[in-house]
Design an enzyme around this catalytic site. Structure first.
Site, PDB file in Angstrom:
ATOM      1  N   CYS A 142      17.639  37.798 -38.598  1.00 36.65           N
ATOM      2  CA  CYS A 142      17.619  36.435 -39.161  1.00 36.65           C
ATOM      3  C   CYS A 142      18.331  36.394 -40.497  1.00 36.65           C
ATOM      4  O   CYS A 142      19.035  35.431 -40.798  1.00 36.65           O
ATOM      5  CB  CYS A 142      16.192  35.933 -39.297  1.00 36.65           C
ATOM      6  SG  CYS A 142      15.125  37.040 -40.231  1.00 36.65           S
TER       7      CYS A 142
ATOM      8  N   GLU B  65       9.328  30.180 -40.348  1.00 35.20           N
ATOM      9  CA  GLU B  65      10.361  31.159 -40.730  1.00 35.20           C
ATOM     10  C   GLU B  65      11.429  31.090 -39.657  1.00 35.20           C
ATOM     11  O   GLU B  65      11.223  31.561 -38.541  1.00 35.20           O
ATOM     12  CB  GLU B  65       9.766  32.575 -40.773  1.00 35.20           C
ATOM     13  CG  GLU B  65       8.677  32.779 -41.796  1.00 35.20           C
ATOM     14  CD  GLU B  65       9.194  32.827 -43.219  1.00 35.20           C
ATOM     15  OE1 GLU B  65      10.425  32.862 -43.417  1.00 35.20           O
ATOM     16  OE2 GLU B  65       8.364  32.792 -44.133  1.00 35.20           O
TER      17      GLU B  65
HETATM   18  P1  NDP Z   1      12.407  31.031 -30.277  1.00 33.01           P
HETATM   19  O1  NDP Z   1      12.362  29.854 -31.169  1.00 33.01           O
HETATM   20  O2  NDP Z   1      13.036  30.895 -28.950  1.00 33.01           O
HETATM   21  O3  NDP Z   1      10.927  31.570 -29.976  1.00 33.01           O
HETATM   22  C1  NDP Z   1      10.054  31.966 -31.021  1.00 33.01           C
HETATM   23  C2  NDP Z   1       8.642  32.041 -30.486  1.00 33.01           C
HETATM   24  O4  NDP Z   1       8.187  30.717 -30.179  1.00 33.01           O
HETATM   25  C3  NDP Z   1       8.517  32.837 -29.190  1.00 33.01           C
HETATM   26  O5  NDP Z   1       7.296  33.530 -29.192  1.00 33.01           O
HETATM   27  C4  NDP Z   1       8.510  31.740 -28.143  1.00 33.01           C
HETATM   28  O6  NDP Z   1       7.903  32.121 -26.961  1.00 33.01           O
HETATM   29  C5  NDP Z   1       7.682  30.686 -28.846  1.00 33.01           C
HETATM   30  N1  NDP Z   1       7.856  29.326 -28.328  1.00 33.01           N
HETATM   31  C6  NDP Z   1       8.849  28.825 -27.557  1.00 33.01           C
HETATM   32  N2  NDP Z   1       8.640  27.502 -27.335  1.00 33.01           N
HETATM   33  C7  NDP Z   1       7.493  27.176 -27.981  1.00 33.01           C
HETATM   34  C8  NDP Z   1       6.763  25.956 -28.159  1.00 33.01           C
HETATM   35  N3  NDP Z   1       7.175  24.813 -27.630  1.00 33.01           N
HETATM   36  N4  NDP Z   1       5.639  25.987 -28.901  1.00 33.01           N
HETATM   37  C9  NDP Z   1       5.202  27.127 -29.481  1.00 33.01           C
HETATM   38  N5  NDP Z   1       5.860  28.318 -29.355  1.00 33.01           N
HETATM   39  C10 NDP Z   1       6.986  28.335 -28.626  1.00 33.01           C
HETATM   40  O7  NDP Z   1      13.071  32.184 -31.137  1.00 33.01           O
HETATM   41  P2  NDP Z   1      13.513  33.641 -30.659  1.00 33.01           P
HETATM   42  O8  NDP Z   1      12.321  34.371 -30.129  1.00 33.01           O
HETATM   43  O9  NDP Z   1      14.715  33.498 -29.803  1.00 33.01           O
HETATM   44  O10 NDP Z   1      13.875  34.330 -32.037  1.00 33.01           O
HETATM   45  C11 NDP Z   1      15.127  34.263 -32.618  1.00 33.01           C
HETATM   46  C12 NDP Z   1      15.123  33.296 -33.768  1.00 33.01           C
HETATM   47  O11 NDP Z   1      14.136  33.704 -34.718  1.00 33.01           O
HETATM   48  C13 NDP Z   1      16.436  33.271 -34.511  1.00 33.01           C
HETATM   49  O12 NDP Z   1      16.785  31.954 -34.838  1.00 33.01           O
HETATM   50  C14 NDP Z   1      16.098  34.037 -35.788  1.00 33.01           C
HETATM   51  O13 NDP Z   1      16.939  33.722 -36.860  1.00 33.01           O
HETATM   52  C15 NDP Z   1      14.686  33.656 -36.018  1.00 33.01           C
HETATM   53  N6  NDP Z   1      14.021  34.618 -36.892  1.00 33.01           N
HETATM   54  C16 NDP Z   1      13.670  34.239 -38.150  1.00 33.01           C
HETATM   55  C17 NDP Z   1      13.087  35.142 -39.008  1.00 33.01           C
HETATM   56  C18 NDP Z   1      12.646  34.736 -40.376  1.00 33.01           C
HETATM   57  O14 NDP Z   1      11.804  35.421 -40.924  1.00 33.01           O
HETATM   58  N7  NDP Z   1      13.165  33.686 -40.972  1.00 33.01           N
HETATM   59  C19 NDP Z   1      12.867  36.526 -38.609  1.00 33.01           C
HETATM   60  C20 NDP Z   1      13.256  36.808 -37.267  1.00 33.01           C
HETATM   61  C21 NDP Z   1      13.828  35.878 -36.444  1.00 33.01           C
HETATM   62  P3  NDP Z   1       8.820  32.684 -25.754  1.00 33.01           P
HETATM   63  O15 NDP Z   1       9.686  33.756 -26.306  1.00 33.01           O
HETATM   64  O16 NDP Z   1       7.818  33.217 -24.833  1.00 33.01           O
HETATM   65  O17 NDP Z   1       9.611  31.515 -25.251  1.00 33.01           O
END
Ligand code: NDP
Length: 498
Positions: A275, A241
């Site tokens: 999002c 997502e």
């Molecule tokens: P990120 O992609 O930065 O992070 C998402 C999650 O992945 C966090 O828990 C992060 O941990 C973790 N993560 C980071 N690197 C890795 C890796 N290599 N392997 C596995 N997990 C990893 O997104 P954001 O948290 O900045 O969220 C914002 C984004 O989410 C926006 O693009 C938004 O549009 C999207 N979003 C989509 C939704 C949907 O339903 N389609 C709903 C809500 C948001 P950590 O934070 O600790 O780095």
């Protein structure tokens, strides 16, 4: 992270209040060994959870739901502190999360219970059934913008489908994840059915590599690609997502007052960090000037800040402000106009609302996710041109259509290349638990919420039970020529005509 796990490192990180920078709490950064230990506990609980059946799981999940609802204010306070969003927005998030928990608990049995299907002429001697089995352990990785609502769309549906869950919240909102796991533990459930591991991206990677049976990832498209690459090495199934660039289309016969009201909420609510928030608005030429004028007035009345009465809060992730700045610069450099705010709207952790108009479609303000309180309003000839521009994006999460003719709105929805459309509102789909949530293209794949969301967390089991010997048996090494002849004749009669 649960006290049951022996720590193998001392690594920790702090969660901060983005409004003030104050340290809220310190959490462990779980490493691979620790994540594996938590997943092993989840696996040991999976058999018990599966054996509870739909009725047993429903009881536990409804109890969990009630416990969250009773403490909604407390959870909302954690959300507000970690994201900086106003407390009313945080409470709204809790309400939505609870609704999904309730729906998934109540609808898992009817959706996933084994059902009989027609067996067809060729297999007339078989009774045929389709059933749904849990994967086992599901790893949920969540973002920070809706730290409860968004992951709950995976957690609730995965649990209701009979899986145990290990949740890795964003490093910006670990407290919400810990709160949820502690609340589950407080139910006195005898097994670790739902656990949270805290940490940074490395902890997320460790969870993906830990041998869980499915990953439900919500976050950016860039991270989803990394997660998918890791999943590929073990053939671990994935739901992704990801981000969006949702368009709002305003037709010439639309109720402009309503469109403006929704546009203001959809584009600026939660500081644009949604999002499926509104990032592009395409307005039909006859009503363009009026829309821009009324939208400008509405947006100018907003008051971002860190108080309970603020319209919206700060940028939760400070570095996102630089992306917003870059997009405003790009739009202006390409000839776009800032009719509200501009580059000086960015100050500290806050961004005042920005409306950009006449922005060329190649600008990053149109092509890339903004995730800030900045929106583009461009003029189009009519609804059809709006649809064409909306579909030109690599993202395909949601869209909204404002029109005086809802039949025309529904026809437009059919033509929009995205996962979700709402007519005459924004984000209408997000609050309907029965509706699947997800996108296409760079917005990801797979669905949370609704019956499809429950099936997403299940493997399909097909079953046939032979009830009598086939009158024309072809599944034998001693196949009779007469039976083959009869079958070929039947083939021609059934399928070969017309
Ligand atoms: P990120 O992609 O930065 O992070 C998402 C999650 O992945 C966090 O828990 C992060 O941990 C973790 N993560 C980071 N690197 C890795 C890796 N290599 N392997 C596995 N997990 C990893 O997104 P954001 O948290 O900045 O969220 C914002 C984004 O989410 C926006 O693009 C938004 O549009 C999207 N979003 C989509 C939704 C949907 O339903 N389609 C709903 C809500 C948001 P950590 O934070 O600790 O780095």
């Amino acid at each position: 992270m649960t006290d049951q796990i022996e720590r193998t490192t001392e690594a920790t990180f702090e969660s901060l209040d983005p409004r003030t920078g104050a340290v809220l709490a310190t959490y462990p950064v779980a490493n691979s060994a620790e994540v594996e230990a938590v997943v092993a506990r989840a696996r040991s609980a999976a058999r018990w959870w599966d054996a509870q059946g739909f009725a047993g799981r429903r009881r536990w999940l409804l109890e969990y739901k009630s416990a969250i609802a009773r403490d909604a204010a407390d959870l909302a306070a954690v959300i507000a502190a970690e994201t900086g969003k106003p407390s009313e927005d945080s409470l709204l998030e809790v309400m939505l999360g609870v609704e999904h928990l309730d729906w998934s608990a109540r609808n898992a049995a009817t959706t996933l219970r084994q059902r009989k299907v027609g067996s067809g002429l060729l297999a007339i001697n078989q009774k045929a059934y389709v059933g749904y089995r849990p994967f086992g352990v599901v790893g949920v990785i969540g973002p920070w913008n809706y730290p409860l609502y968004t992951p709950m769309g995976s957690i609730a549906y995965a649990l209701a489908a009979g899986n145990t869950v290990v949740f890795k919240p964003s490093e910006l909102t670990p407290g919400v994840g810990v709160w949820l796991a502690e609340k589950w533990a407080s139910l006195a459930c005898p097994h670790p059915v739902f656990q949270t591991v805290t940490g940074d991206g490395s902890t997320g990677t460790a969870l993906v590599e830990s041998g869980v049976d499915k990953i439900a990832f919500t976050g950016s498209t860039a991270t989803a690609k990394k997660v998918m690459a890791t999943c590929a090495t073990t053939l671990t199934p994935l739901i992704a997502e990801c981000g969006g660039k949702d368009a709002m289309l305003v037709d010439s016969d639309a109720d402009i007052g309503a469109a403006v009201e929704f546009a203001t909420f959809g584009a600026m609510g939660n500081a644009g960090q949604t999002c499926a928030g509104v990032e592009r608005i395409y307005v039909a030429a006859p009503v363009y000037d009026r829309f821009v004028s009324e939208f400008t007035t509405a947006v100018k009345a907003l008051r971002p800040g860190g108080t309970t009465t603020s319209s919206y809060g700060p940028m939760t992730m400070a570095r996102q402000s630089e992306i917003v700045r870059g997009q405003i610069e790009d739009a202006l450099a390409r000839g776009g106009k800032a009719v509200v705010g501009g580059l000086d709207s960015l100050h500290g952790p806050y961004i005042d609302p920005v409306i950009l108009t006449e922005v060329p479609e190649e600008s990053t303000a149109i092509t890339e996710e903004t995730f800030g309180p900045t929106v583009v309003v461009n003029k189009v000839r009519d609804l059809d041109e709006g649809i064409e521009r909306a579909n030109a994006s690599k993202y395909g999460l949601g869209a909204s259509v404002f029109t005086g003719d809802t039949a025309a709105g529904r026809r437009a929805a059919e033509k929009l290349d995205c996962g979700m459309v709402t007519v005459n509102s924004v984000l209408g789909f997000a609050g309907v638990p029965a509706l699947p949530f997800g996108g296409t293209g760079d917005s990801g794949f797979g669905r949370i919420h609704g019956a499809d969301g429950l099936r997403e967390f299940s493997t399909v089991k097909s079953l046939t039970v032979q009830s009598f010997a086939a009158p024309v048996n072809l599944l034998t090494m001693r196949r009779k020529a007469r039976n083959m002849k009869l079958s070929v004749l039947a083939l021609k009669l059934r399928h070969g005509r017309g």
